[in-house]
Design a protein around this motif. Structure first.
Motif, PDB file in Angstrom:
ATOM      1  N   LEU A   1       0.845  -1.204   0.000  1.00  0.00           N
ATOM      2  CA  LEU A   1       0.000   0.000   0.000  1.00  0.00           C
ATOM      3  C   LEU A   1       0.877   1.249   0.000  1.00  0.00           C
ATOM      4  O   LEU A   1       0.603   2.210  -0.725  1.00  0.00           O
ATOM      5  N   GLY A   2       1.953   1.215   0.806  1.00  0.00           N
ATOM      6  CA  GLY A   2       2.831   2.372   0.898  1.00  0.00           C
ATOM      7  C   GLY A   2       3.506   2.697  -0.426  1.00  0.00           C
ATOM      8  O   GLY A   2       3.687   3.867  -0.768  1.00  0.00           O
ATOM      9  N   ASN A   3       3.843   1.637  -1.177  1.00  0.00           N
ATOM     10  CA  ASN A   3       4.542   1.849  -2.448  1.00  0.00           C
ATOM     11  C   ASN A   3       3.598   2.221  -3.587  1.00  0.00           C
ATOM     12  O   ASN A   3       4.054   2.574  -4.673  1.00  0.00           O
ATOM     13  N   ALA A   4       2.290   2.088  -3.340  1.00  0.00           N
ATOM     14  CA  ALA A   4       1.341   2.254  -4.447  1.00  0.00           C
ATOM     15  C   ALA A   4       0.969   3.713  -4.682  1.00  0.00           C
ATOM     16  O   ALA A   4       0.313   4.035  -5.681  1.00  0.00           O
ATOM     17  N   GLY A   5       1.397   4.587  -3.782  1.00  0.00           N
ATOM     18  CA  GLY A   5       1.066   5.998  -3.966  1.00  0.00           C
ATOM     19  C   GLY A   5      -0.427   6.255  -3.988  1.00  0.00           C
ATOM     20  O   GLY A   5      -0.945   6.937  -4.863  1.00  0.00           O
ATOM     21  N   LEU A   6      -1.113   5.691  -3.018  1.00  0.00           N
ATOM     22  CA  LEU A   6      -2.575   5.807  -2.989  1.00  0.00           C
ATOM     23  C   LEU A   6      -3.026   7.192  -2.532  1.00  0.00           C
ATOM     24  O   LEU A   6      -2.288   7.903  -1.861  1.00  0.00           O
ATOM     25  N   ALA A   7      -4.262   7.509  -2.884  1.00  0.00           N
ATOM     26  CA  ALA A   7      -4.811   8.813  -2.490  1.00  0.00           C
ATOM     27  C   ALA A   7      -5.364   8.783  -1.069  1.00  0.00           C
ATOM     28  O   ALA A   7      -5.577   9.812  -0.460  1.00  0.00           O
ATOM     29  N   TYR A   8      -5.584   7.588  -0.503  1.00  0.00           N
ATOM     30  CA  TYR A   8      -6.201   7.447   0.813  1.00  0.00           C
ATOM     31  C   TYR A   8      -7.498   8.225   0.924  1.00  0.00           C
ATOM     32  O   TYR A   8      -7.715   8.984   1.862  1.00  0.00           O
ATOM     33  N   GLU A   9      -8.311   8.077  -0.091  1.00  0.00           N
ATOM     34  CA  GLU A   9      -9.624   8.706  -0.050  1.00  0.00           C
ATOM     35  C   GLU A   9     -10.639   7.670  -0.487  1.00  0.00           C
ATOM     36  O   GLU A   9     -10.306   6.753  -1.243  1.00  0.00           O
ATOM     37  N   ALA A  10     -11.855   7.835  -0.010  1.00  0.00           N
ATOM     38  CA  ALA A  10     -12.910   6.947  -0.477  1.00  0.00           C
ATOM     39  C   ALA A  10     -13.155   7.261  -1.951  1.00  0.00           C
ATOM     40  O   ALA A  10     -13.399   8.414  -2.301  1.00  0.00           O
ATOM     41  N   PRO A  11     -13.041   6.264  -2.828  1.00  0.00           N
ATOM     42  CA  PRO A  11     -13.191   6.525  -4.262  1.00  0.00           C
ATOM     43  C   PRO A  11     -14.600   6.975  -4.622  1.00  0.00           C
ATOM     44  O   PRO A  11     -15.560   6.634  -3.931  1.00  0.00           O
ATOM     45  N   ARG A  12     -14.714   7.717  -5.687  1.00  0.00           N
ATOM     46  CA  ARG A  12     -16.031   8.180  -6.148  1.00  0.00           C
ATOM     47  C   ARG A  12     -16.288   7.655  -7.546  1.00  0.00           C
ATOM     48  O   ARG A  12     -15.399   7.109  -8.190  1.00  0.00           O
ATOM     49  N   GLY A  13     -17.511   7.856  -7.984  1.00  0.00           N
ATOM     50  CA  GLY A  13     -17.867   7.506  -9.359  1.00  0.00           C
ATOM     51  C   GLY A  13     -17.813   6.013  -9.614  1.00  0.00           C
ATOM     52  O   GLY A  13     -18.071   5.204  -8.722  1.00  0.00           O
ATOM     53  N   ALA A  14     -17.428   5.669 -10.846  1.00  0.00           N
ATOM     54  CA  ALA A  14     -17.463   4.268 -11.267  1.00  0.00           C
ATOM     55  C   ALA A  14     -16.521   3.417 -10.426  1.00  0.00           C
ATOM     56  O   ALA A  14     -16.825   2.265 -10.105  1.00  0.00           O
ATOM     57  N   GLU A  15     -15.370   3.975 -10.053  1.00  0.00           N
ATOM     58  CA  GLU A  15     -14.403   3.202  -9.293  1.00  0.00           C
ATOM     59  C   GLU A  15     -14.972   2.788  -7.938  1.00  0.00           C
ATOM     60  O   GLU A  15     -14.626   1.741  -7.391  1.00  0.00           O
ATOM     61  N   ARG A  16     -15.858   3.641  -7.413  1.00  0.00           N
ATOM     62  CA  ARG A  16     -16.397   3.378  -6.079  1.00  0.00           C
ATOM     63  C   ARG A  16     -17.112   2.030  -6.012  1.00  0.00           C
ATOM     64  O   ARG A  16     -16.936   1.282  -5.056  1.00  0.00           O
ATOM     65  N   GLN A  17     -17.899   1.714  -7.040  1.00  0.00           N
ATOM     66  CA  GLN A  17     -18.653   0.460  -7.017  1.00  0.00           C
ATOM     67  C   GLN A  17     -17.725  -0.746  -7.013  1.00  0.00           C
ATOM     68  O   GLN A  17     -17.947  -1.711  -6.292  1.00  0.00           O
ATOM     69  N   GLN A  18     -16.698  -0.642  -7.820  1.00  0.00           N
ATOM     70  CA  GLN A  18     -15.744  -1.741  -7.919  1.00  0.00           C
ATOM     71  C   GLN A  18     -15.005  -1.925  -6.591  1.00  0.00           C
ATOM     72  O   GLN A  18     -14.846  -3.049  -6.106  1.00  0.00           O
ATOM     73  N   ARG A  19     -14.585  -0.808  -6.015  1.00  0.00           N
ATOM     74  CA  ARG A  19     -13.849  -0.873  -4.751  1.00  0.00           C
ATOM     75  C   ARG A  19     -14.768  -1.315  -3.617  1.00  0.00           C
ATOM     76  O   ARG A  19     -14.356  -2.035  -2.709  1.00  0.00           O
ATOM     77  N   LEU A  20     -16.010  -0.872  -3.669  1.00  0.00           N
ATOM     78  CA  LEU A  20     -16.973  -1.266  -2.649  1.00  0.00           C
ATOM     79  C   LEU A  20     -17.190  -2.782  -2.700  1.00  0.00           C
ATOM     80  O   LEU A  20     -17.273  -3.445  -1.664  1.00  0.00           O
ATOM     81  N   ALA A  21     -17.250  -3.314  -3.902  1.00  0.00           N
ATOM     82  CA  ALA A  21     -17.428  -4.760  -4.062  1.00  0.00           C
ATOM     83  C   ALA A  21     -16.287  -5.494  -3.366  1.00  0.00           C
ATOM     84  O   ALA A  21     -16.498  -6.525  -2.722  1.00  0.00           O
ATOM     85  N   SER A  22     -15.091  -4.951  -3.467  1.00  0.00           N
ATOM     86  CA  SER A  22     -13.932  -5.566  -2.821  1.00  0.00           C
ATOM     87  C   SER A  22     -14.074  -5.534  -1.303  1.00  0.00           C
ATOM     88  O   SER A  22     -13.763  -6.507  -0.611  1.00  0.00           O
ATOM     89  N   VAL A  23     -14.571  -4.419  -0.779  1.00  0.00           N
ATOM     90  CA  VAL A  23     -14.782  -4.296   0.669  1.00  0.00           C
ATOM     91  C   VAL A  23     -15.804  -5.338   1.140  1.00  0.00           C
ATOM     92  O   VAL A  23     -15.578  -6.067   2.111  1.00  0.00           O
ATOM     93  N   LEU A  24     -16.922  -5.415   0.423  1.00  0.00           N
ATOM     94  CA  LEU A  24     -17.991  -6.327   0.838  1.00  0.00           C
ATOM     95  C   LEU A  24     -17.524  -7.780   0.769  1.00  0.00           C
ATOM     96  O   LEU A  24     -17.863  -8.594   1.632  1.00  0.00           O
ATOM     97  N   GLU A  25     -16.735  -8.074  -0.247  1.00  0.00           N
ATOM     98  CA  GLU A  25     -16.197  -9.418  -0.412  1.00  0.00           C
ATOM     99  C   GLU A  25     -15.351  -9.806   0.813  1.00  0.00           C
ATOM    100  O   GLU A  25     -15.451 -10.919   1.322  1.00  0.00           O
ATOM    101  N   VAL A  26     -14.525  -8.874   1.273  1.00  0.00           N
ATOM    102  CA  VAL A  26     -13.659  -9.137   2.424  1.00  0.00           C
ATOM    103  C   VAL A  26     -14.497  -9.363   3.683  1.00  0.00           C
ATOM    104  O   VAL A  26     -14.270 -10.301   4.444  1.00  0.00           O
ATOM    105  N   VAL A  27     -15.492  -8.515   3.874  1.00  0.00           N
ATOM    106  CA  VAL A  27     -16.341  -8.647   5.062  1.00  0.00           C
ATOM    107  C   VAL A  27     -17.065  -9.995   5.040  1.00  0.00           C
ATOM    108  O   VAL A  27     -17.124 -10.710   6.057  1.00  0.00           O
ATOM    109  N   TYR A  28     -17.561 -10.386   3.858  1.00  0.00           N
ATOM    110  CA  TYR A  28     -18.300 -11.654   3.767  1.00  0.00           C
ATOM    111  C   TYR A  28     -17.349 -12.847   3.936  1.00  0.00           C
ATOM    112  O   TYR A  28     -17.726 -13.867   4.501  1.00  0.00           O
ATOM    113  N   LEU A  29     -16.115 -12.677   3.452  1.00  0.00           N
ATOM    114  CA  LEU A  29     -15.115 -13.732   3.649  1.00  0.00           C
ATOM    115  C   LEU A  29     -14.852 -13.949   5.143  1.00  0.00           C
ATOM    116  O   LEU A  29     -14.794 -15.078   5.625  1.00  0.00           O
TER     117      LEU A  29
END
Lengths: 140, 454
Positions: free
Chosen positions: B205-233
């Protein structure tokens, strides 16, 4: 683990004195925090015991006693059900509660029973027995 | 309120900070200050820390733009608290106190090491300009965007650049406040493996140069799916726990439910977040009814419904309603929750609304095509419209490579044939299923059914 958090009654709450707007606001904010933290499952406030009833059991007899009940400080004025990691977490959250009453008051935390609480002593045989009892209760 | 909180990070605790370095575990840190307070006080302070740590790390991550560093700073703040609170008492707003301590430590760190010059200038200026060392300001700032920060941290911990296992471990560590040891026990893994997994994830994560913000728009749905997947796992890992295992495993269910409950508050417009919460609440309601005293699983239709947790069922229904009201009735989690709700609604197995379940599976396979969904759909249709309907649907999926060695497929066919009165074929199907089964109890059950075919 699940706990029941009980707000104990006071002379004021038993007299039906409603909380101030400030207290209601503070409680509202606190409840929000509980929900945000994901620990609150349910919660309700209760009318004074003057509107309550008690049913006394003795063998086959059942007698109904009308409120109000005398041991004011032992009565419950409201409750929450929380899902917390341990008792220490419940204690810490209760400390953050605004004083729920106008004067001195108490909040009591009690743990809700689960089969796992019996640990080693809760053998499969006992579990089965409990299951049978519950089955009976359910089919009644 | 400032009189009761004495600002941290100035003098006495400095020595401790010096000795804290990356890689030092919390246990060691605690041992260092062990003599300063009774165990009881320690425990209380650690509890406060556990409650506050996700928000704390979230705020610090946004400040220092590095999850690993943020976690270290949070740990440093805990050490400071452990040395100061026993003397001064637990502050009225411990979260703000810990944040102030950690931020001060961050600035000290930047100055002392004379590194990361740009960040230092930025953060130092920000802090000096807005007077962040005043507790009231921090408190106000936390009230403002704490939700955003926490959501950002969850999105970061569940970032798709990480493996699923790493996402789960990091989420449990940063948001759930579990120790490395607890995570290892929960996932039947070694502490070293989990520790390495977390270190590597933070580095990635540190090397990825992330924005550390909740994503918006189209990316948000994709990223949200990843969050939900982890919680369900995490939830499923807990649900799979069997009797006699470490209690931390079933506790994963509660952990995932808590994450779900937090998420619906942070993302109240996302129907699938409510869908997942509904699914978890309803499934968890059967937790104590799903295994027999001897540890064997009890099928849904044979469970004692009196043992289902009605409080969780009601909570599940409410979350499902919310998902549907937000227009998410056809989301994969909402649909699975709707299926779970059909069973929860039936007070007896015979009252199950199978036609509705069959219809829900028809919809689910459209958005979540999978041979297992198809198999369940066939079972639902057989219950709703008779065994021949089930057999007709099975015919379409029997060649599916994914199901060729899947014992439940011939088991389902055996059941349909049995109910259709084709006993000889049913016996053969049950025997085939038993041969494929890798589970002792399941095999015994299937052979028993074969024996009942006369």
């Amino acid at each position: 683990m699940r706990v029941m958090v009980m707000v104990k009654a006071t002379e004021d709450s038993e007299a039906g004195i409603m909380p101030t707007t400030e207290l209601l606001e503070a409680m509202g904010k606190y409840n929000e925090e509980l929900v945000n933290a994901g620990i609150m499952l349910a919660g309700e406030g209760l009318h004074p015991s003057v509107k309550g009833k008690r049913i006394a059991f003795d063998g086959a007899s059942r007698s109904v006693i009308d409120g109000p009940f005398t041991e004011t400080r032992e009565l419950v004025a409201g409750f929450w059900l929380w899902e917390v990691k341990d008792m220490a977490e419940a204690v810490e959250w209760v400390k953050r509660c605004p004083n729920p009453m106008l004067g001195p008051s108490e909040i009591e935390i009690r743990q809700v029973f689960e089969a796992a609480d019996f640990g080693e002593a809760f053998t499969p045989e006992l579990a089965e027995q409990e299951q049978r009892l519950r089955d009976k209760a359910a089919s009644r | 309120m400032t009189e009761c909180v004495g600002l941290p990070g100035s003098t006495a605790d400095f020595r401790l900070c010096q000795s804290s370095r990356p890689g030092l575990t919390r246990g060691l840190l605690l041992a260092q200050v062990g003599s300063m307070a009774s165990n009881e006080t320690h425990h209380a302070i650690e509890t406060v820390f556990r409650i506050e740590q996700a928000r704390l790390i979230a705020g610090l991550t946004r400040m220092v733009r590095d999850v690993g560093l943020a976690e270290e700073l949070a740990q440093d703040a805990l050490v400071t608290a452990l040395s100061e609170w026993p003397k001064s008492g637990v502050p009225r707003n411990p979260g703000a106190w810990l944040t102030a301590a950690a931020k001060r430590r961050a600035i000290d760190g930047f100055r002392r090491k004379k590194m990361m010059a740009i960040k230092h200038a930025e953060i130092g200026r920000d802090l000096e300009e807005d007077g962040t060392n005043r507790i009231d300001d921090i408190e106000a700032a936390m009230d403002d965007d704490v939700g955003d920060e926490l959501l950002s941290l969850i999105f970061t911990a569940c970032h798709p650049i990480l493996s699923q296992e790493a996402r789960a471990a990091l989420t449990l560590r940063l948001i759930g406040g579990l120790t490395t040891d607890e995570i290892a026990r929960a996932f039947l893994s070694s502490e070293t493996t989990i520790a390495q997994r977390i270190v590597r994830a933070k580095k990635t994560l540190g090397n990825a140069g992330l924005a550390y913000e909740a994503p918006r728009g189209a990316e948000r749905q994709q990223r949200l799916a990843s969050v939900l997947e982890v919680v369900y796992l995490i939830f499923n890992e807990g649900y799979a726990a069997t009797a006699g295992e470490d209690l931390i495993r079933p506790a994963l269910c509660a952990e995932a439910q808590r994450l779900g409950r937090i998420l619906v508050r942070l993302a109240p417009d996302e129907p699938e977040v409510f869908g997942l919460l509904a699914l978890m609440e309803i499934q968890a309601s059967r937790f104590h009814a799903r295994v027999a005293p001897d540890g064997s699983p009890i099928p849904l239709t044979e469970q004692n419904r009196g043992r289902w947790d009605q409080l969780l069922i009601r909570r599940g229904f409410a979350a499902l309603e919310r998902a549907e009201a937000l227009g998410g009735a056809n989301g994969p989690y909402a649909l699975q929750a709707a299926l779970a709700a059909c069973h929860a609604r039936a007070r007896k197995a015979e009252e199950t609304d199978w036609p509705r379940i069959a219809a829900l599976y028809d919809r689910l396979r459209q958005i979540l095509p999978s041979p297992v969904v198809d198999l369940n759909r066939a079972v639902a249709h057989s219950m709703a419209f008779g065994p021949d309907a089930g057999l007709a649907l099975l015919a379409g999926i029997e060649e599916d490579a994914a199901l060729v060695r899947y014992a439940l497929l011939p088991a389902a066919r055996g059941d349909f044939l049995f109910r259709a009165g084709r006993l000889g074929e049913a016996r053969a199907a049950f025997q085939q299923a038993a041969a494929l089964s890798r589970n002792e109890r399941e095999r015994a059950f299937l052979l028993k059914r074969a024996g009942e075919c006369g």
